[in-house]
Design a protein around this motif. Structure first.
Motif, PDB file in Angstrom:
ATOM      1  N   ASP A 213       0.836  -1.199   0.000  1.00 15.74           N
ATOM      2  CA  ASP A 213       0.000   0.000   0.000  1.00 15.74           C
ATOM      3  C   ASP A 213       0.875   1.255   0.000  1.00 15.74           C
ATOM      4  O   ASP A 213       0.563   2.246  -0.660  1.00 15.74           O
ATOM      5  CB  ASP A 213      -0.927   0.015   1.216  1.00 15.74           C
ATOM      6  N   VAL A 214       1.961   1.196   0.746  1.00 16.73           N
ATOM      7  CA  VAL A 214       2.898   2.321   0.788  1.00 16.73           C
ATOM      8  C   VAL A 214       3.572   2.514  -0.559  1.00 16.73           C
ATOM      9  O   VAL A 214       3.639   3.630  -1.093  1.00 16.73           O
ATOM     10  CB  VAL A 214       3.953   2.113   1.890  1.00 16.73           C
ATOM     11  N   ASP A 215       4.075   1.425  -1.140  1.00 16.67           N
ATOM     12  CA  ASP A 215       4.738   1.520  -2.448  1.00 16.67           C
ATOM     13  C   ASP A 215       3.785   2.058  -3.514  1.00 16.67           C
ATOM     14  O   ASP A 215       4.156   2.894  -4.343  1.00 16.67           O
ATOM     15  CB  ASP A 215       5.271   0.147  -2.867  1.00 16.67           C
ATOM     16  N   ASN A 216       2.570   1.566  -3.503  1.00 19.69           N
ATOM     17  CA  ASN A 216       1.580   2.027  -4.490  1.00 19.69           C
ATOM     18  C   ASN A 216       1.276   3.514  -4.300  1.00 19.69           C
ATOM     19  O   ASN A 216       1.117   4.250  -5.277  1.00 19.69           O
ATOM     20  CB  ASN A 216       0.292   1.202  -4.383  1.00 19.69           C
ATOM     21  N   TYR A 217       1.207   3.942  -3.048  1.00 17.99           N
ATOM     22  CA  TYR A 217       0.945   5.352  -2.768  1.00 17.99           C
ATOM     23  C   TYR A 217       2.107   6.222  -3.253  1.00 17.99           C
ATOM     24  O   TYR A 217       1.899   7.306  -3.827  1.00 17.99           O
ATOM     25  CB  TYR A 217       0.706   5.550  -1.277  1.00 17.99           C
ATOM     26  N   ILE A 218       3.344   5.773  -3.018  1.00 12.24           N
ATOM     27  CA  ILE A 218       4.519   6.521  -3.471  1.00 12.24           C
ATOM     28  C   ILE A 218       4.497   6.690  -4.988  1.00 12.24           C
ATOM     29  O   ILE A 218       4.713   7.788  -5.516  1.00 12.24           O
ATOM     30  CB  ILE A 218       5.823   5.827  -3.015  1.00 12.24           C
ATOM     31  N   GLN A 219       4.217   5.591  -5.693  1.00 11.49           N
ATOM     32  CA  GLN A 219       4.153   5.680  -7.163  1.00 11.49           C
ATOM     33  C   GLN A 219       3.033   6.611  -7.614  1.00 11.49           C
ATOM     34  O   GLN A 219       3.207   7.412  -8.538  1.00 11.49           O
ATOM     35  CB  GLN A 219       3.946   4.294  -7.761  1.00 11.49           C
ATOM     36  N   GLN A 220       1.897   6.506  -6.967  1.00 10.22           N
ATOM     37  CA  GLN A 220       0.745   7.341  -7.319  1.00 10.22           C
ATOM     38  C   GLN A 220       1.084   8.825  -7.173  1.00 10.22           C
ATOM     39  O   GLN A 220       0.776   9.641  -8.051  1.00 10.22           O
ATOM     40  CB  GLN A 220      -0.425   6.978  -6.411  1.00 10.22           C
ATOM     41  N   GLU A 221       1.725   9.177  -6.057  1.00 11.72           N
ATOM     42  CA  GLU A 221       2.092  10.570  -5.821  1.00 11.72           C
ATOM     43  C   GLU A 221       3.206  11.017  -6.761  1.00 11.72           C
ATOM     44  O   GLU A 221       3.213  12.159  -7.241  1.00 11.72           O
ATOM     45  CB  GLU A 221       2.519  10.762  -4.366  1.00 11.72           C
ATOM     46  N   ALA A 222       4.155  10.127  -7.029  1.00  7.12           N
ATOM     47  CA  ALA A 222       5.261  10.470  -7.933  1.00  7.12           C
ATOM     48  C   ALA A 222       4.755  10.792  -9.332  1.00  7.12           C
ATOM     49  O   ALA A 222       5.260  11.709 -10.005  1.00  7.12           O
ATOM     50  CB  ALA A 222       6.270   9.329  -7.985  1.00  7.12           C
ATOM     51  N   LYS A 223       3.749  10.069  -9.774  1.00  4.94           N
ATOM     52  CA  LYS A 223       3.183  10.296 -11.112  1.00  4.94           C
ATOM     53  C   LYS A 223       2.482  11.648 -11.201  1.00  4.94           C
ATOM     54  O   LYS A 223       2.329  12.185 -12.302  1.00  4.94           O
ATOM     55  CB  LYS A 223       2.217   9.169 -11.464  1.00  4.94           C
ATOM     56  N   ARG A 224       2.074  12.188 -10.070  1.00  2.00           N
ATOM     57  CA  ARG A 224       1.476  13.523 -10.065  1.00  2.00           C
ATOM     58  C   ARG A 224       2.518  14.615 -10.244  1.00  2.00           C
ATOM     59  O   ARG A 224       2.191  15.775 -10.522  1.00  2.00           O
ATOM     60  CB  ARG A 224       0.736  13.768  -8.742  1.00  2.00           C
ATOM     61  N   ILE A 225       3.799  14.242 -10.087  1.00  2.00           N
ATOM     62  CA  ILE A 225       4.878  15.229 -10.114  1.00  2.00           C
ATOM     63  C   ILE A 225       5.692  15.167 -11.407  1.00  2.00           C
ATOM     64  O   ILE A 225       5.941  16.190 -12.047  1.00  2.00           O
ATOM     65  CB  ILE A 225       5.801  15.023  -8.890  1.00  2.00           C
ATOM     66  N   ILE A 226       6.092  13.953 -11.806  1.00  2.00           N
ATOM     67  CA  ILE A 226       6.921  13.798 -13.004  1.00  2.00           C
ATOM     68  C   ILE A 226       6.374  12.660 -13.860  1.00  2.00           C
ATOM     69  O   ILE A 226       6.112  11.557 -13.351  1.00  2.00           O
ATOM     70  CB  ILE A 226       8.395  13.496 -12.651  1.00  2.00           C
ATOM     71  N   ASP A 227       6.236  12.909 -15.146  1.00  2.00           N
ATOM     72  CA  ASP A 227       5.861  11.872 -16.109  1.00  2.00           C
ATOM     73  C   ASP A 227       7.136  11.194 -16.597  1.00  2.00           C
ATOM     74  O   ASP A 227       7.811  11.676 -17.514  1.00  2.00           O
ATOM     75  CB  ASP A 227       5.107  12.481 -17.299  1.00  2.00           C
ATOM     76  N   LEU A 228       7.506  10.092 -15.950  1.00  2.00           N
ATOM     77  CA  LEU A 228       8.672   9.323 -16.384  1.00  2.00           C
ATOM     78  C   LEU A 228       8.300   8.441 -17.565  1.00  2.00           C
ATOM     79  O   LEU A 228       7.144   8.028 -17.698  1.00  2.00           O
ATOM     80  CB  LEU A 228       9.177   8.442 -15.235  1.00  2.00           C
ATOM     81  N   PRO A 229       9.272   8.097 -18.415  1.00  2.00           N
ATOM     82  CA  PRO A 229       8.992   7.172 -19.511  1.00  2.00           C
ATOM     83  C   PRO A 229       8.416   5.846 -19.024  1.00  2.00           C
ATOM     84  O   PRO A 229       7.567   5.243 -19.669  1.00  2.00           O
ATOM     85  CB  PRO A 229      10.359   6.977 -20.172  1.00  2.00           C
TER      86      PRO A 229
END
Length: 387
Positions: free
Chosen positions: A311-327
């Motif tokens: 749940d923590v890992d998924n939340y980190i990815q979710q928030e990261a995607k709001r900041i930077i669009d990585l390939p």
């Protein structure tokens, strides 16, 4: 009988290694004891960022000295240092105000930083979302390393300049003698020194269990992950966002910090696990993402468990995607690190029989602060007041 060494350091992580480094720099004869083949603890379980910008004024001085030491060693021996700077992104007017205030504080302290407009941020950082960033604060002097590579190369460098390194060697006893300290190891090896510094929490617990239990050490479990290679995508520097701006010691010295903290709102997962979003690109092109933080006293360390919380890992990815669009956000590796810090002091320190010094619990300041702190501590322990 004269001791074999002026100093024996127990624990080959970054804190212990830099104590050995500065003792060698002062012309002392030094041995370093590491219980594993190579360090396996907090030193290798982190992002690999050396960021004095995130520290309060006292520790920034140690961090800046650390920058000098890392760069000086890098000129003589490649320990994976890359000077690519660090940037903090603001996402709203309150965070912007903190960046403006921190910029002024660092200007007064003569530590270089550059305020970035929204346009400059978007032009400099590919994939950065325009609906997130409002401004940035860049610190050009800051560096990054590959932790596993750095510590092993640092050991190699120090061996070449006189360090005696004992790997796969577990210390089972330290005994005060009339003329120094005798160190007994599990492989029947016996060493002696004028002074011993113990910089490993595990060895502290083994050698002095009662003192360890009575300490106010707190252990934090931090989850991190690493994407697959981003191919041709290039992230110019380390990136800190949102909650990092709220939680790092440097920002707590800003005039508007208190008012900002009182109005915080986070999701249940983000608040419970202390999530903050950080990005760092490794030499293979992958991006390290994180991080969460769950803390307990050392007496309750077992309650942290050994599993990763998805749940923590998924939340980190979710928030990261709001900041930077990585390939790609496809993950190749997930892990956690355990970091100890002292509840009542910046670092846990205790002295036994005058010449056995326990120095541990530097927490997440380790990679940034250890080189500078260890220099001051070696001078104090060996009474080098003229230095």
């Amino acid at each position: 009988m004269q001791p074999q060494y002026d100093l024996i350091v127990v624990g080959g992580g970054v804190l212990g290694t830099f104590h050995a480094y500065h003792a060698l720099e002062r012309g002392l004869k030094v041995a370093l004891i590491e219980r594993d083949n190579t360090p396996q603890g907090a030193t290798i379980s982190n992002f690999g960022q050396i960021v004095p910008s995130g520290m309060n004024s006292k520790w920034q001085l140690f961090g800046r000295e650390s920058l000098r030491v890392y760069k000086e060693i890098q000129q003589q021996f490649d320990i994976s240092v890359r000077q690519e700077g660090s940037v903090y992104f603001a996402s709203n007017p309150k965070e912007e105000q903190l960046l403006v205030e921190l910029h002024q504080i660092n200007k007064d302290n003569d530590y270089p930083s550059v305020l970035l407009t929204k346009k400059k941020c978007l032009n400099s950082y590919p994939g950065l979302r325009k609906d997130y960033v409002t401004s940035g604060l860049f610190f050009p002097e800051e560096i990054m390393v590959e932790p596993r590579v750095m510590i092993n190369r640092l050991h190699k460098y120090l061996k070449a300049v006189g360090l005696v390194l004992f790997s796969n060697c577990t210390v089972i006893d330290c005994m005060a003698l009339s003329n120094g300290i005798e160190v007994q190891c599990s492989n029947n090896k016996s060493l002696s020194a004028a002074k011993v510094i113990i910089c490993n929490g595990t060895d502290f617990k083994t050698l002095y269990p009662k003192l360890f239990r009575e300490s106010d050490l707190v252990v934090s479990k931090l989850q991190m992950m690493q994407t697959k290679s981003q191919q041709k995508y290039r992230l110019p520097s380390s990136i800190f966002t949102g909650r990092a701006i709220r939680s790092y010691g440097a920002f707590q010295e800003c005039p508007s910090y208190t008012g900002m903290k009182s109005g915080e709102k986070f999701s249940s997962v983000g608040k419970k696990c202390g999530v903050q979003i950080i990005f760092k690109q490794s030499v293979d092109g992958s991006i390290i993402l994180g991080e969460s933080q769950q803390s307990v006293y050392v007496s309750k360390i077992d309650t942290l468990g050994t599993d990763l919380d998805m749940d923590v890992d998924n939340y980190i990815q979710q928030e990261a995607k709001r900041i930077i669009d990585l390939p790609t956000y496809e993950i190749q590796r997930r892990w956690y690190g355990l970091f100890s810090h002292c509840k009542s002091a910046d670092v846990y320190q205790a002295t036994i029989d005058d010449n056995i010094h326990i120095v541990t619990g530097i927490g997440r300041k380790g990679l940034t602060g250890s080189a500078g702190f260890a220099k001051a501590n070696i001078h104090q322990i060996f009474n080098l007041r003229h230095v």
